[in-house]
Motif scaffolding. Structure first.
Motif, PDB file in Angstrom:
ATOM      1  N   THR A  10       0.232 -20.944  -7.886  1.00 48.11           N
ATOM      2  CA  THR A  10      -0.075 -21.868  -8.976  1.00 48.11           C
ATOM      3  C   THR A  10      -1.247 -22.772  -8.631  1.00 48.11           C
ATOM      4  N   THR A  11      -1.290 -23.253  -7.406  1.00 54.32           N
ATOM      5  CA  THR A  11      -2.377 -24.135  -6.990  1.00 54.32           C
ATOM      6  C   THR A  11      -3.718 -23.427  -7.057  1.00 54.32           C
ATOM      7  N   ARG A  43      -4.969 -22.774 -10.669  1.00 48.78           N
ATOM      8  CA  ARG A  43      -5.568 -23.941 -11.319  1.00 48.78           C
ATOM      9  C   ARG A  43      -6.969 -24.229 -10.790  1.00 48.78           C
TER      10      ARG A  43
END
Length: 510
Positions: free
Chosen positions: A196-197, A200
């Protein structure tokens, strides 16, 4: 000479890589051609390729535990044994459901082998030769893949002989690893995934890698069946696959150089736009002969360069401590894309026709182009907003010192004589007993003196130099008593600037 010595030092690992990839390429093309000959639905062909990539994805976890438990060489030997048995199992049990399990096992075993080879090379290659070591590794891999495509052309009947050659290739890949004299590498260390990091922070890179996985997986799994359905013999199919893979090999160096000279995000957008045009030509036009080979060469040049350029873009925005975790996320993203690509493409081929293989690729590359355009536009708009906010939030520093006559006296560019003439001499003398100051300079100086007595209380924690200077020249607290009219006029004339000027004159006189 140094490059030759580097290749010789890792020759055993390179030779094992060549034999392993040769067997893998031969097996993939053989299954596609065999199922197309048996007129099996394209959905099954895509499912077989998807299960292979699913095995690659899940095999990374299994391979790490296996290597940590028994070591690199034993893990490689065990994985090669599983792959060899699975390849032979395709000839023993001709059941498609069982073949799905076999393809999954082949994927898991090969991922473990890749982990052994790449971790071994990465650990024992010096920093000054790391690029040469891995470039040679990629070249050997591409040549092994091309060799596998050429071998299939020697077996037009598609009997059991290709499966035997696959088993021989994986069995012989054990020999160079088993007798190598190189030092055994250290155990692997796991790196936490931060999917997820990174999504983004690097939407363009990971989107491109996902689409690259979809396209590459669909090509390897379904292109042999696509070409075979057009009526071309197996020799032409092998040539078609070989030309595409060679184009991918030749694209690595010029695209790498180009990505160092122009923005990589722009290069990815251009690549996806050109790839859309090429795959549309392959899908819609009835190409044959030289034109078909030229078109697939352009396809391989563009499609196989998406992953390395996107990887370079991702590492461009990552810290050194994040590289290991980022590599794991990139491989996982590519593997997931390659899992779904063959399934989706084969479903469209079964519903709409054979041409939808490249029609599906055109849709993917065009979607990638639109996505990259939107992300790039959003990032530019966000950068403009941030720049505008920073410009609006910036206020010119100001204080009572800058707005008072003391600023001119403290400015080293101002002549002292000019200060005395313009700021110290009052225009008119105040009348005795008058409660107001008759000159504008006196009123300004009185206001400045009054502010200088108040500001230090408010700015006491900062204790700036200008505040300390105002404190030292202001009247002591015990002198703040009700004053007469004469005292007010005298205080108005006796300001900070006048005292400073008097001190300067005294210094000159001394």
């Amino acid at each position: 000479m140094q490059q030759t010595g580097t290749i010789r030092a890792f020759s055993s690992l390179y030779f094992s890589t060549f034999l392993m990839v040769l067997g893998a390429g031969l097996l993939t093309t053989y299954l596609g051609l065999f199922l197309a000959k048996e007129q099996v639905d394209p959905l099954w062909i895509g499912a077989l390729m998807s299960f292979y990539y699913l095995g690659l994805v899940l095999g990374s976890k299994v391979g790490h535990k296996l290597i940590a438990r028994v070591g690199h060489i034993r893990a490689f030997v065990a994985s090669a044994g599983v792959v060899t048995a699975s390849a032979l199992g395709h000839g023993l049990i001709p059941d498609l459901t069982f073949w799905l399990l076999l393809r999954f096992l082949v994927g898991m075993g090969m991922m473990c082998q890749y982990m052994v080879l790449e971790s071994w090379l990465n650990e024992q290659a010096d920093n000054h030769q790391r690029g040469t070591v891995f470039a040679s590794y990629m070249i050997v891999s591409y040549f092994g893949m091309v060799a596998g495509q050429l071998v299939i052309g020697s077996f037009p009947e598609l009997g059991l002989e290709p499966l035997l050659l696959v088993a021989i290739g994986f069995a012989l890949s054990i020999v160079p690893i088993g007798i190598t004299r190189r030092i055994h590498p250290a155990p692997l260390h796991s790196a936490p995934l931060q999917i997820t990091t990174f999504w983004r922070r690097m939407p363009q890179s990971l989107t491109t890698i996902t689409v690259a996985g979809i396209i590459v997986g669909a090509f390897y799994g379904l292109a042999p069946a696509y070409i075979s359905n057009t009526g071309l013999p197996n020799e032409k199919v092998a040539l078609f696959m070989s030309v595409t893979i060679i184009a991918g090999l030749l694209a690595q160096w010029p695209m790498g150089k180009l990505s160092d000279r122009i923005p990589r995000s722009r290069l990815l957008r251009t690549n996806s736009a050109l790839l859309t045009i090429v795959v549309l030509i392959l899908a819609l036009l009835p190409l044959s002969g030289t034109l078909l080979l030229l078109a697939t060469f352009c396809f391989g040049f563009l499609a196989f360069s998406l992953y390395p350029v996107a990887t370079a873009l991702a590492n461009q925005h990552a810290e050194q401590s994040e590289r290991v975790a980022l590599s794991a996320v990139l491989l996982l993203t590519f593997g997931l894309g390659a899992c779904f690509g063959p399934l989706l493409a084969s479903a469209l081929m079964q519903l709409l026709g054979n041409f939808m293989l490249y029609g599906f690729m055109a849709l993917c590359s065009f979607t990638l182009f639109l996505r990259l355009q939107r992300v790039n536009y959003s990032q530019k708009q966000a950068a403009r907003i941030v720049a505008a906010q920073q410009s609006d939030d910036y206020v010119m520093a100001s204080s009572d010192v800058f707005s008072s006559p003391l600023a001119a006296a403290l400015d080293p560019r101002v002549d002292e004589q000019m200060v005395q003439e313009q700021m110290l001499e009052p225009k008119t003398e105040p009348a005795q007993g008058d409660t107001t100051v008759s000159t504008e300079a006196a009123s300004t100086e009185a206001a400045s003196a009054e502010d200088s007595a108040v500001v230090p209380e408010q700015a006491e924690p900062a204790q700036s130099e200008t505040t300390v200077a105002a404190n030292t020249t202001a009247a002591p607290p015990e002198q703040h008593q009700p004053a007469t009219d004469a005292e007010d006029a005298e205080d108005a004339e006796d300001t900070i600037v006048s005292r400073l000027a008097k001190r300067q004159q005294q210094d000159k006189g001394d």
